[in-house]
Design an enzyme around this catalytic site. Structure first.
Site, PDB file in Angstrom:
ATOM      1  N   SER A   1      14.505  60.398  41.377  1.00 46.60           N
ATOM      2  CA  SER A   1      13.215  60.024  40.798  1.00 46.60           C
ATOM      3  C   SER A   1      12.150  60.822  41.517  1.00 46.60           C
ATOM      4  O   SER A   1      12.351  61.283  42.645  1.00 46.60           O
ATOM      5  CB  SER A   1      12.963  58.525  41.005  1.00 46.60           C
ATOM      6  OG  SER A   1      11.623  58.181  40.719  1.00 46.60           O
TER       7      SER A   1
ATOM      8  N   TYR B   1      13.028  50.716  46.148  1.00 44.66           N
ATOM      9  CA  TYR B   1      13.203  51.820  45.205  1.00 44.66           C
ATOM     10  C   TYR B   1      12.832  53.138  45.871  1.00 44.66           C
ATOM     11  O   TYR B   1      13.554  54.135  45.764  1.00 44.66           O
ATOM     12  CB  TYR B   1      12.349  51.589  43.959  1.00 44.66           C
ATOM     13  CG  TYR B   1      12.660  52.536  42.829  1.00 44.66           C
ATOM     14  CD1 TYR B   1      13.780  52.351  42.022  1.00 44.66           C
ATOM     15  CD2 TYR B   1      11.832  53.625  42.556  1.00 44.66           C
ATOM     16  CE1 TYR B   1      14.066  53.221  40.974  1.00 44.66           C
ATOM     17  CE2 TYR B   1      12.103  54.497  41.514  1.00 44.66           C
ATOM     18  CZ  TYR B   1      13.229  54.288  40.728  1.00 44.66           C
ATOM     19  OH  TYR B   1      13.509  55.164  39.694  1.00 44.66           O
TER      20      TYR B   1
END
Length: 269
Positions: free
Chosen positions: A141, A154
């Site tokens: 990401s 995350y």
């Protein structure tokens, strides 16, 4: 790596980027094992791929955070199509918001977003070294290069996913093993808002931070970027090119970047 004729495994393929990547792979001549935790979703993906190219795909519902689940995928690919050439570690989950995230939740996201990649590499790399080729595709990401406002777990696990992909590329890149690392910003998938409690202001700001930072792409647009990277043997895959600009600003002056991120966080509604 040439995709035509290759055997691929794509995890997290019940929808979103994984399903889109499966589609692009079979359209370009690959045979694919698609995996997801949810049997109905992965079977739907497999059927859609076979409708496009008969006999091109098979689906299996497994937990890819466990070695046995990954082994089942590799075994299925070998039985149906042949040795695995491309492994796309695409499965991922979102993390909790803030320091309140409990230890069990931390362990689960570490297992899925990081250790699933490590466990897959343990199974595949020895065979790839013997064959002299193989490609590992990591879905990380932009949060792995920058950070994710709101979710520490995350951010941490996506940073770790990028780091592991870098390590693979450095350690085995001269032995025929290729690595590509996907780092998009917003993508129109269930993960973007599906798991967020938008009544929670912190969660709402976390989603807004992603959607405001750049355009929200469709999964097939992201899959096209991955396919181009596989063909060109490129490591860093940035469907949102502005991520590179943000990363350069971060690396050029860390303190200034942190200060700007704090101001940006404060500006979110």
């Amino acid at each position: 790596m040439k995709v035509s004729g290759a055997v691929a495994v794509v995890t997290g393929a019940g929808g979103g980027i994984g399903a889109a990547l499966g589609r692009r792979l079979v359209e370009n001549g690959a045979r694919v094992v698609v995996a997801d935790l949810h049997a109905d979703k992965v079977e739907s993906t497999a059927h859609e791929l076979c409708d496009l190219v008969p006999g091109s795909a098979v689906g299996l519902a497994v937990d890819v955070s466990e070695t046995d689940g990954i082994r089942a995928l590799v075994d299925l690919a070998e039985r149906r199509f042949g040795p695995v050439d491309v492994y796309a570690a695409n499965a991922g989950i979102g993390g909790g918001i803030g320091l309140e995230t409990d230890d069990d939740s931390w362990q689960r996201i570490i297992d899925v977003n990081v250790l699933a990649h490590v466990r897959a590499a343990r199974l595949l790399v020895p065979t790839w070294l013997e064959r002299g080729r193989g490609q590992f595709v990591t879905t990380a990401s932009a949060a792995g290069l920058l950070t994710q406002i709101g979710s520490p777990s995350y951010s941490v696990t996506k940073h770790a996913a990028v780091a592991f992909a870098e390590w693979l590329a450095i350690t085995y890149g001269d032995q025929g093993i290729l690595v590509s690392c996907l780092c998009p910003m917003g993508v129109n998938t269930d993960m973007l808002t599906g798991g967020a409690d938008l009544d929670d202001p912190v969660a709402r700001r976390a989603v807004q931070a992603v959607t405001d930072a750049g355009g929200v792409l469709e999964p097939l647009e992201v899959a096209d970027a991955v396919m181009a990277a596989i063909e060109s043997e490129t490591f860093l895959v940035l469907p949102h090119p502005e991520v590179l600009t943000f990363w350069r600003r971060k690396s050029a002056d860390y303190d200034r970047w942190l200060s700007s991120m704090r101001r940006y966080q404060a500006s979110l509604s």
